[in-house]
Design a protein around this motif. Structure first.
Motif, mmCIF file in Angstrom:
data_model
loop_
_atom_site.group_PDB
_atom_site.id
_atom_site.type_symbol
_atom_site.label_atom_id
_atom_site.label_comp_id
_atom_site.label_asym_id
_atom_site.label_seq_id
_atom_site.Cartn_x
_atom_site.Cartn_y
_atom_site.Cartn_z
ATOM 1 N N ALA A 151 4.206 -3.640 4.504
ATOM 2 C CA ALA A 151 2.846 -3.623 5.039
ATOM 3 C C ALA A 151 2.235 -2.229 4.919
ATOM 4 C CB ALA A 151 2.859 -4.072 6.500
ATOM 5 N N ALA A 152 3.039 -1.193 5.188
ATOM 6 C CA ALA A 152 2.553 0.182 5.071
ATOM 7 C C ALA A 152 2.178 0.497 3.632
ATOM 8 C CB ALA A 152 3.619 1.155 5.567
ATOM 9 N N LEU A 153 2.953 -0.007 2.680
ATOM 10 C CA LEU A 153 2.655 0.224 1.270
ATOM 11 C C LEU A 153 1.321 -0.408 0.881
ATOM 12 C CD1 LEU A 153 3.560 1.214 -1.547
ATOM 13 C CD2 LEU A 153 4.733 -0.969 -1.835
ATOM 14 N N VAL A 154 1.117 -1.661 1.320
ATOM 15 C CA VAL A 154 -0.121 -2.373 0.978
ATOM 16 C C VAL A 154 -1.330 -1.720 1.652
ATOM 17 C CG1 VAL A 154 -1.350 -4.566 1.144
ATOM 18 C CG2 VAL A 154 1.090 -4.541 0.574
ATOM 19 N N VAL A 155 -1.226 -1.511 2.963
ATOM 20 C CA VAL A 155 -2.346 -0.926 3.701
ATOM 21 C C VAL A 155 -2.633 0.497 3.225
ATOM 22 C CG1 VAL A 155 -3.141 -0.188 5.987
ATOM 23 C CG2 VAL A 155 -1.920 -2.359 5.726
ATOM 24 N N GLY A 156 -1.565 1.276 3.032
ATOM 25 C CA GLY A 156 -1.747 2.647 2.570
ATOM 26 C C GLY A 156 -2.406 2.722 1.209
ATOM 27 N N THR A 157 -2.047 1.792 0.321
ATOM 28 C CA THR A 157 -2.648 1.772 -1.013
ATOM 29 C C THR A 157 -4.138 1.467 -0.930
ATOM 30 O OG1 THR A 157 -0.568 1.050 -2.023
ATOM 31 C CG2 THR A 157 -2.587 0.683 -3.286
ATOM 32 N N VAL A 158 -4.493 0.465 -0.115
ATOM 33 C CA VAL A 158 -5.905 0.087 0.027
ATOM 34 C C VAL A 158 -6.708 1.231 0.655
ATOM 35 C CG1 VAL A 158 -7.508 -1.506 1.141
ATOM 36 C CG2 VAL A 158 -5.376 -2.363 0.158
ATOM 37 N N VAL A 159 -6.177 1.817 1.732
ATOM 38 C CA VAL A 159 -6.884 2.918 2.389
ATOM 39 C C VAL A 159 -6.988 4.118 1.452
ATOM 40 C CG1 VAL A 159 -6.800 4.562 4.309
ATOM 41 C CG2 VAL A 159 -6.206 2.161 4.690
ATOM 42 N N GLY A 160 -5.933 4.355 0.662
ATOM 43 C CA GLY A 160 -5.937 5.490 -0.261
ATOM 44 C C GLY A 160 -7.035 5.419 -1.307
ATOM 45 N N LEU A 161 -7.488 4.212 -1.620
ATOM 46 C CA LEU A 161 -8.579 4.063 -2.581
ATOM 47 C C LEU A 161 -9.868 4.689 -2.075
ATOM 48 C CD1 LEU A 161 -7.979 0.346 -3.683
ATOM 49 C CD2 LEU A 161 -7.340 2.427 -4.920
ATOM 50 N N TRP A 162 -9.994 4.819 -0.744
ATOM 51 C CA TRP A 162 -11.205 5.371 -0.136
ATOM 52 C C TRP A 162 -11.030 6.822 0.281
ATOM 53 C CZ3 TRP A 162 -15.282 2.162 -0.549
ATOM 54 C CH2 TRP A 162 -15.013 0.813 -0.763
ATOM 55 N N LEU A 163 -9.892 7.418 -0.111
ATOM 56 C CA LEU A 163 -9.635 8.826 0.222
ATOM 57 C C LEU A 163 -9.463 9.617 -1.072
ATOM 58 C CD1 LEU A 163 -7.083 8.347 3.157
ATOM 59 C CD2 LEU A 163 -9.534 8.803 3.329
ATOM 60 N N PRO A 164 -10.551 10.090 -1.657
ATOM 61 C CA PRO A 164 -10.470 10.745 -2.973
ATOM 62 C C PRO A 164 -9.645 12.027 -2.976
ATOM 63 C CG PRO A 164 -12.644 11.056 -1.983
ATOM 64 C CD PRO A 164 -11.930 10.057 -1.122
ATOM 65 N N ALA A 165 -9.507 12.687 -1.840
ATOM 66 C CA ALA A 165 -8.765 13.952 -1.808
ATOM 67 C C ALA A 165 -7.259 13.750 -1.662
ATOM 68 C CB ALA A 165 -9.278 14.823 -0.664
ATOM 69 N N ALA A 166 -6.839 12.526 -1.355
ATOM 70 C CA ALA A 166 -5.405 12.264 -1.231
ATOM 71 C C ALA A 166 -4.774 12.220 -2.620
ATOM 72 C CB ALA A 166 -5.173 10.941 -0.510
ATOM 73 N N PRO A 167 -3.638 12.885 -2.836
ATOM 74 C CA PRO A 167 -2.996 12.899 -4.159
ATOM 75 C C PRO A 167 -2.612 11.495 -4.610
ATOM 76 C CG PRO A 167 -2.040 14.558 -2.715
ATOM 77 C CD PRO A 167 -2.902 13.691 -1.852
ATOM 78 N N LYS A 168 -2.707 11.259 -5.903
ATOM 79 C CA LYS A 168 -2.340 9.976 -6.500
ATOM 80 C C LYS A 168 -1.105 10.149 -7.380
ATOM 81 C CE LYS A 168 -6.101 7.875 -4.947
ATOM 82 N NZ LYS A 168 -6.726 9.016 -4.245
ATOM 83 N N ILE A 169 -0.302 9.098 -7.460
ATOM 84 C CA ILE A 169 0.881 9.140 -8.333
ATOM 85 C C ILE A 169 0.459 9.198 -9.790
ATOM 86 C CG2 ILE A 169 2.900 7.827 -9.115
ATOM 87 C CD1 ILE A 169 3.186 6.746 -6.307
ATOM 88 N N GLY A 170 -0.579 8.449 -10.146
ATOM 89 C CA GLY A 170 -1.038 8.415 -11.532
ATOM 90 C C GLY A 170 -0.760 7.071 -12.170
ATOM 91 N N GLU A 171 -0.890 7.023 -13.482
ATOM 92 C CA GLU A 171 -0.690 5.780 -14.213
ATOM 93 C C GLU A 171 0.793 5.389 -14.198
ATOM 94 O OE1 GLU A 171 -2.926 3.769 -15.533
ATOM 95 O OE2 GLU A 171 -4.567 5.064 -14.835
#
Length: 217
Positions: A118-138
């Protein structure tokens, strides 16, 4: 990692060691060597688990605050003060949210949807709206390619030593973790069967360019 660095231009040698490590693990299981893991006292198991926990916390502390940690536990530990002094608020908020979901997820729902998932799913969705949060990449896609091990490498002392080290470390990691699971679930695992299964998996992984794995915490 050391083997990959030494033979970066000869991947066949690297995956030959992986295949051999898997075969060694199958041999360990067939010979019944896994049974001896029962002789490890509980304080050693506790120290093993505590050490893993400390390493995970050290490696992830900087990332929790939005900073990329350099390779190595000591290097990661040295960067924690800098990360604390320069916190990425969006990354930290996302990390705290994920931890809160993991620890406070309702038990009645956990049977259908575990807290970490659940944390993975929710965190991924919320992360889409946080542009300054680092991304893993492709994330790479496609099927793995077949890698033919080098028969000439079988006579290489370096490859044989690496295969033995990989086999022993993978076996110890898996079997110690299995003992921890036994203590938590009041069950008894079959160490030799675990070694044979892990050996088959690692042998096949070596043929498709995979790194050796173990049943870790």
């Amino acid at each position: 990692a050391g083997l990959a660095a030494a033979f970066a231009d000869q991947p066949a040698l690297i995956f030959t060691a992986v295949v051999l490590a898997g075969l060694f693990q199958i041999g360990f299981g067939v010979l019944g060597l896994g049974t001896y893991i029962r002789l490890v006292p509980y304080p050693v198991i506790s120290g093993f688990m505590s050490g893993i926990g400390c390493i995970i916390i050290i490696l992830q502390a900087g990332r929790l605050l939005g900073h990329e940690a350099p390779p190595g536990v000591l290097n990661a530990l040295a960067t924690v003060p800098r990360a604390v002094a320069d916190i990425n608020p969006q990354a930290a908020a996302l990390g705290v949210l994920s931890l809160a979901i993991v620890f406070f997820w309702p038990k009645r729902i956990a049977a259908l949807l575990p807290g970490p998932l659940a944390a993975l799913v929710v965190g991924t969705v919320v992360g889409l709206w946080l542009p300054a949060a680092p991304k893993i990449g492709e994330i790479p896609s496609g099927l793995p390619e077949f890698v033919m091990p080098s028969l000439a490498a079988l006579s290489s002392v370096v490859v044989l030593k690496a295969a033995i080290v990989l086999a022993v470390l993978g076996a110890l990691d898996s079997l110690l973790t299995s003992l921890v699971a036994d203590n938590m679930t009041r069950t008894r695992h079959d160490s030799n069967r675990e070694l044979v299964g892990q050996g088959i998996g690692n042998t096949l992984a070596g043929f498709i360019g995979g790194i050796p794995g173990a049943g870790a915490t």
